[in-house]
Design a protein around this motif. Sequence first.
Motif, mmCIF file in Angstrom:
data_model
loop_
_atom_site.group_PDB
_atom_site.id
_atom_site.type_symbol
_atom_site.label_atom_id
_atom_site.label_comp_id
_atom_site.label_asym_id
_atom_site.label_seq_id
_atom_site.Cartn_x
_atom_site.Cartn_y
_atom_site.Cartn_z
ATOM 1 N N LEU A 10 45.075 43.711 91.671
ATOM 2 C CA LEU A 10 45.643 43.360 90.653
ATOM 3 C C LEU A 10 47.231 44.397 90.413
ATOM 4 C CD1 LEU A 10 46.361 41.345 88.096
ATOM 5 C CD2 LEU A 10 45.251 42.430 86.571
ATOM 6 N N ASN A 11 48.310 44.498 90.235
ATOM 7 C CA ASN A 11 49.096 44.965 90.508
ATOM 8 C C ASN A 11 49.770 45.227 89.427
ATOM 9 O OD1 ASN A 11 49.342 45.932 93.481
ATOM 10 N ND2 ASN A 11 49.838 43.190 93.583
ATOM 11 N N PHE A 12 50.115 46.352 88.648
ATOM 12 C CA PHE A 12 51.174 46.737 87.706
ATOM 13 C C PHE A 12 52.474 46.859 87.714
ATOM 14 C CE2 PHE A 12 46.348 47.067 85.462
ATOM 15 C CZ PHE A 12 46.386 45.740 85.269
ATOM 16 N N GLU A 13 53.458 46.683 87.118
ATOM 17 C CA GLU A 13 54.122 47.545 87.074
ATOM 18 C C GLU A 13 54.897 48.408 85.790
ATOM 19 O OE1 GLU A 13 58.939 45.917 86.629
ATOM 20 O OE2 GLU A 13 58.538 46.354 88.259
ATOM 21 N N VAL A 14 54.836 49.259 85.924
ATOM 22 C CA VAL A 14 53.963 50.428 84.692
ATOM 23 C C VAL A 14 55.530 51.208 84.534
ATOM 24 C CG1 VAL A 14 52.963 51.852 83.111
ATOM 25 C CG2 VAL A 14 51.673 50.593 84.982
ATOM 26 N N ALA A 15 56.351 50.403 82.989
ATOM 27 C CA ALA A 15 57.377 51.592 82.760
ATOM 28 C C ALA A 15 56.618 52.112 81.031
ATOM 29 C CB ALA A 15 58.816 50.959 82.373
ATOM 30 N N ASP A 16 57.063 53.659 81.205
ATOM 31 C CA ASP A 16 56.819 54.205 79.495
ATOM 32 C C ASP A 16 55.782 54.310 79.013
ATOM 33 O OD1 ASP A 16 59.116 55.262 79.797
ATOM 34 O OD2 ASP A 16 60.033 53.157 78.734
ATOM 35 N N GLY A 17 54.031 53.462 79.914
ATOM 36 C CA GLY A 17 53.330 54.225 80.356
ATOM 37 C C GLY A 17 52.274 52.258 79.727
ATOM 38 N N THR A 18 53.458 51.311 79.735
ATOM 39 C CA THR A 18 53.077 49.903 78.912
ATOM 40 C C THR A 18 53.578 49.388 80.282
ATOM 41 O OG1 THR A 18 54.207 50.668 76.746
ATOM 42 C CG2 THR A 18 54.336 47.868 77.901
ATOM 43 N N VAL A 19 52.676 47.816 80.676
ATOM 44 C CA VAL A 19 52.545 47.026 81.514
ATOM 45 C C VAL A 19 53.703 46.053 81.399
ATOM 46 C CG1 VAL A 19 51.225 45.191 83.103
ATOM 47 C CG2 VAL A 19 50.172 47.128 82.441
ATOM 48 N N ARG A 20 54.892 46.185 82.400
ATOM 49 C CA ARG A 20 55.990 45.412 81.929
ATOM 50 C C ARG A 20 55.189 43.883 82.764
ATOM 51 N NH1 ARG A 20 57.998 47.857 77.639
ATOM 52 N NH2 ARG A 20 58.554 50.281 78.419
ATOM 53 N N ARG A 21 55.069 43.987 84.013
ATOM 54 C CA ARG A 21 54.346 42.992 84.791
ATOM 55 C C ARG A 21 53.557 43.288 85.905
ATOM 56 N NH1 ARG A 21 57.355 43.292 90.415
ATOM 57 N NH2 ARG A 21 56.952 40.797 91.586
ATOM 58 N N SER A 22 52.704 42.150 86.039
ATOM 59 C CA SER A 22 51.513 41.952 86.569
ATOM 60 C C SER A 22 51.149 40.437 87.510
ATOM 61 C CB SER A 22 50.455 41.985 85.790
ATOM 62 O OG SER A 22 49.416 41.722 85.968
ATOM 63 N N TRP A 23 50.867 40.920 88.416
ATOM 64 C CA TRP A 23 50.564 39.869 89.935
ATOM 65 C C TRP A 23 49.113 40.577 90.759
ATOM 66 C CZ3 TRP A 23 54.210 43.778 89.958
ATOM 67 C CH2 TRP A 23 54.102 44.944 91.321
ATOM 68 N N LYS A 24 49.185 38.929 91.672
ATOM 69 C CA LYS A 24 48.189 39.133 92.189
ATOM 70 C C LYS A 24 48.496 39.612 93.289
ATOM 71 C CE LYS A 24 45.202 35.299 89.812
ATOM 72 N NZ LYS A 24 44.787 33.819 90.490
ATOM 73 N N GLY A 25 47.500 40.133 94.268
ATOM 74 C CA GLY A 25 47.347 40.506 95.715
ATOM 75 C C GLY A 25 48.037 41.974 95.803
#
Length: 71
Positions: free
Chosen positions: A56-71
């Motif tokens: 599971l991938n997280f795009e994190v900005a300022d300590g908060t998950v902004r986007r999440s996707w599998k793979g």
Amino acid sequence: MAPFSTPAPEPHDNPETYVGLSADAAERQARERGWTTVRSLPPGAIITMEYRAGRLNFEVADGTVRRSWKG
């Protein structure tokens, strides 16, 4: 020739449920739900596009998950 391994099934989980959570809380929750690999990335990170079951991938900005996707 080596035998093929069968990957473990992915958790039945919607990646969108992690958006808005703190990165620490999202990772903890993802691992509790059965994700074997959790990857946090900064916005615009250059990554490879291979699909990995159980990740599971997280795009994190300022300590908060902004986007999440599998793979």
